[in-house]
Structures are given as C-alpha cells and as structure tokens.
Enzyme design. Structure first.
Site, PDB file in Angstrom:
ATOM      1  CE1 TYR A  80       0.398  -1.643   1.757  1.00  0.00           C
ATOM      2  CE2 TYR A  80       0.189   0.684   2.223  1.00  0.00           C
ATOM      3  CZ  TYR A  80       0.777  -0.346   1.524  1.00  0.00           C
ATOM      4  OH  TYR A  80       1.751  -0.089   0.591  1.00  0.00           O
ATOM      5  CG  PHE A  82       4.556  -4.576   9.348  1.00  0.00           C
ATOM      6  CD1 PHE A  82       3.808  -4.104   8.284  1.00  0.00           C
ATOM      7  CD2 PHE A  82       4.828  -5.937   9.414  1.00  0.00           C
ATOM      8  CE1 PHE A  82       3.337  -4.964   7.293  1.00  0.00           C
ATOM      9  CE2 PHE A  82       4.358  -6.812   8.432  1.00  0.00           C
ATOM     10  CZ  PHE A  82       3.601  -6.317   7.372  1.00  0.00           C
ATOM     11  NE  ARG A 139       4.445 -10.372  -5.489  1.00  0.00           N
ATOM     12  CZ  ARG A 139       4.303  -9.719  -4.344  1.00  0.00           C
ATOM     13  NH1 ARG A 139       3.737  -8.517  -4.324  1.00  0.00           N
ATOM     14  NH2 ARG A 139       4.719 -10.242  -3.211  1.00  0.00           N
ATOM     15  NE  ARG A 151       9.586  -3.281  -2.841  1.00  0.00           N
ATOM     16  CZ  ARG A 151       8.588  -4.134  -2.732  1.00  0.00           C
ATOM     17  NH1 ARG A 151       8.803  -5.431  -2.889  1.00  0.00           N
ATOM     18  NH2 ARG A 151       7.381  -3.704  -2.463  1.00  0.00           N
ATOM     19  CG  ASN A 200       9.077  -1.525   0.352  1.00  0.00           C
ATOM     20  OD1 ASN A 200       8.268  -0.610   0.224  1.00  0.00           O
ATOM     21  ND2 ASN A 200       8.719  -2.794   0.428  1.00  0.00           N
TER      22      ASN A 200
HETATM   23  P1  CMP Z   1       4.072  -3.373   0.193  1.00  0.00           P
HETATM   24  O1  CMP Z   1       4.379  -4.122  -1.048  1.00  0.00           O
HETATM   25  O2  CMP Z   1       3.574  -1.983   0.055  1.00  0.00           O
HETATM   26  O3  CMP Z   1       3.002  -4.191   1.057  1.00  0.00           O
HETATM   27  C1  CMP Z   1       2.968  -4.165   2.462  1.00  0.00           C
HETATM   28  C2  CMP Z   1       4.074  -3.365   3.046  1.00  0.00           C
HETATM   29  O4  CMP Z   1       4.324  -3.567   4.406  1.00  0.00           O
HETATM   30  C3  CMP Z   1       5.387  -3.778   2.393  1.00  0.00           C
HETATM   31  O5  CMP Z   1       5.414  -3.316   1.072  1.00  0.00           O
HETATM   32  C4  CMP Z   1       6.407  -3.164   3.330  1.00  0.00           C
HETATM   33  O6  CMP Z   1       6.731  -1.833   3.010  1.00  0.00           O
HETATM   34  C5  CMP Z   1       5.670  -3.210   4.641  1.00  0.00           C
HETATM   35  N1  CMP Z   1       6.287  -4.208   5.508  1.00  0.00           N
HETATM   36  C6  CMP Z   1       6.348  -5.521   5.328  1.00  0.00           C
HETATM   37  N2  CMP Z   1       7.007  -6.102   6.346  1.00  0.00           N
HETATM   38  C7  CMP Z   1       7.381  -5.104   7.170  1.00  0.00           C
HETATM   39  C8  CMP Z   1       8.087  -5.059   8.399  1.00  0.00           C
HETATM   40  N3  CMP Z   1       8.557  -6.177   8.961  1.00  0.00           N
HETATM   41  N4  CMP Z   1       8.273  -3.869   8.979  1.00  0.00           N
HETATM   42  C9  CMP Z   1       7.782  -2.725   8.408  1.00  0.00           C
HETATM   43  N5  CMP Z   1       7.089  -2.718   7.240  1.00  0.00           N
HETATM   44  C10 CMP Z   1       6.897  -3.893   6.637  1.00  0.00           C
END
Ligand code: CMP
Length: 139
Positions: free
Chosen positions: A51, A59, A87, A104, A114
């Site tokens: 990430y 976050f 998506r 989701r 999520n």
């Molecule tokens: P993902 O598709 O795995 O890519 C990045 C991840 O960051 C996203 O899914 C969320 O699970 C997480 N994410 C994005 N925005 C937030 C937030 N505001 N707070 C916590 N986690 C976040």
C-alpha cells in the site's frame, strides 16, 4: 496495453466472517476466471510495501495494521475489461455508498474493513499481481 486482468484480495474481515465462498461465487458468476490464487497473511512490512502509494494518507497506518491483522485471499482474475468491471462488481470503497448487489454492499463492514480490494488500473493490477505471484503460479 490492457491485459484483461485485475488483482483482488479478500480482506481479513471477510475471511474471519467466512465470506470467502460467497465472494468467490459472486466473482465467478460475474464471469471472472481465476488465473492465480493464494491463502496467505501479510506481515506489517509487506502490507506497508503493498500500500506504499497511500503512504502520505492519514489512514495509512490503520490500513497497514488492519491488512496484516489476519489471513487474506489474493487472486489474479481475468475477464474482458477486468479492472473496470471488477470495480463495478465490488462497489464503492465506503460500503455505505456501495450499490445494492455489489460485494461491498453485501459483505463489507466499514471503509477500512471493506471485504475486498480491487486494482484501480491495468498498471497497478500488473504490479499487485507480481507482488504475490510468480509466472509459474499463473494458469
Ligand atoms: P482498497 O481498495 O484496498 O485500497 C486502499 C484502501 O484504503 C481502501 O480499499 C480502504 O480499505 C482503505 N481506505 C480508504 N479510505 C480510508 C479511510 N478514510 N479510512 C480508512 N481506510 C481507508
């Protein structure tokens, strides 16, 4: 060049709640073919690397500790227009904003927990798939 492949992870919340089967069923029924699949667990270091693009986000720390908190299922999926169609299938990042019938909306608890990850571009699908799978692990 579009590869018609995307990358997904079934996240720790969905694994813990026994949603792996339900999520894979939705993925198969939407017409995706499984190219590679692995049941594994990220170390905090590996989650941080995966990430890295979100490093500056507030976050990031929460995301890294959450994604290394339990086992996940990683997979490469194939279908025409894979990135965009996947998506659509998973729905909005925030499950309260996800459409009915999406993964989701059906299985996610919160924006952090999520249920699934889906690549946001062909380029990232390639990078993310390469993070987990060698050429020999793709069929
Ligand atoms: P993902 O598709 O795995 O890519 C990045 C991840 O960051 C996203 O899914 C969320 O699970 C997480 N994410 C994005 N925005 C937030 C937030 N505001 N707070 C916590 N986690 C976040």
């Amino acid at each position: 060049m579009a590869t018609n492949r995307t990358f997904t992870m079934i996240k720790p919340d969905a694994v813990e709640n026994n949603y792996i089967g339900g999520i894979l069923k939705m993925i198969n029924e939407a017409g995706f073919r499984i190219v590679a699949m692995k049941y594994t667990k990220l170390s905090a270091e590996a989650a941080g690397t995966f990430y890295e693009v979100h490093k500056e986000r507030p976050f990031y720390g929460e995301l890294v500790s959450y994604m290394s908190s339990g086992p996940i299922v990683a997979a490469i999926l194939e279908k025409e227009n894979a990135v965009a169609d996947f998506r659509t299938l998973i729905g909005a990042t925030d499950p309260t904003k996800a459409d009915e019938g999406t993964i989701r909306k059906t299985y996610a608890k919160s924006i952090a927990a999520n249920a699934v990850h889906g690549s946001d571009s062909d380029e990232n699908a390639q990078i993310e798939g390469d993070f987990y799978f060698s050429k020999l692990e793709r069929y």
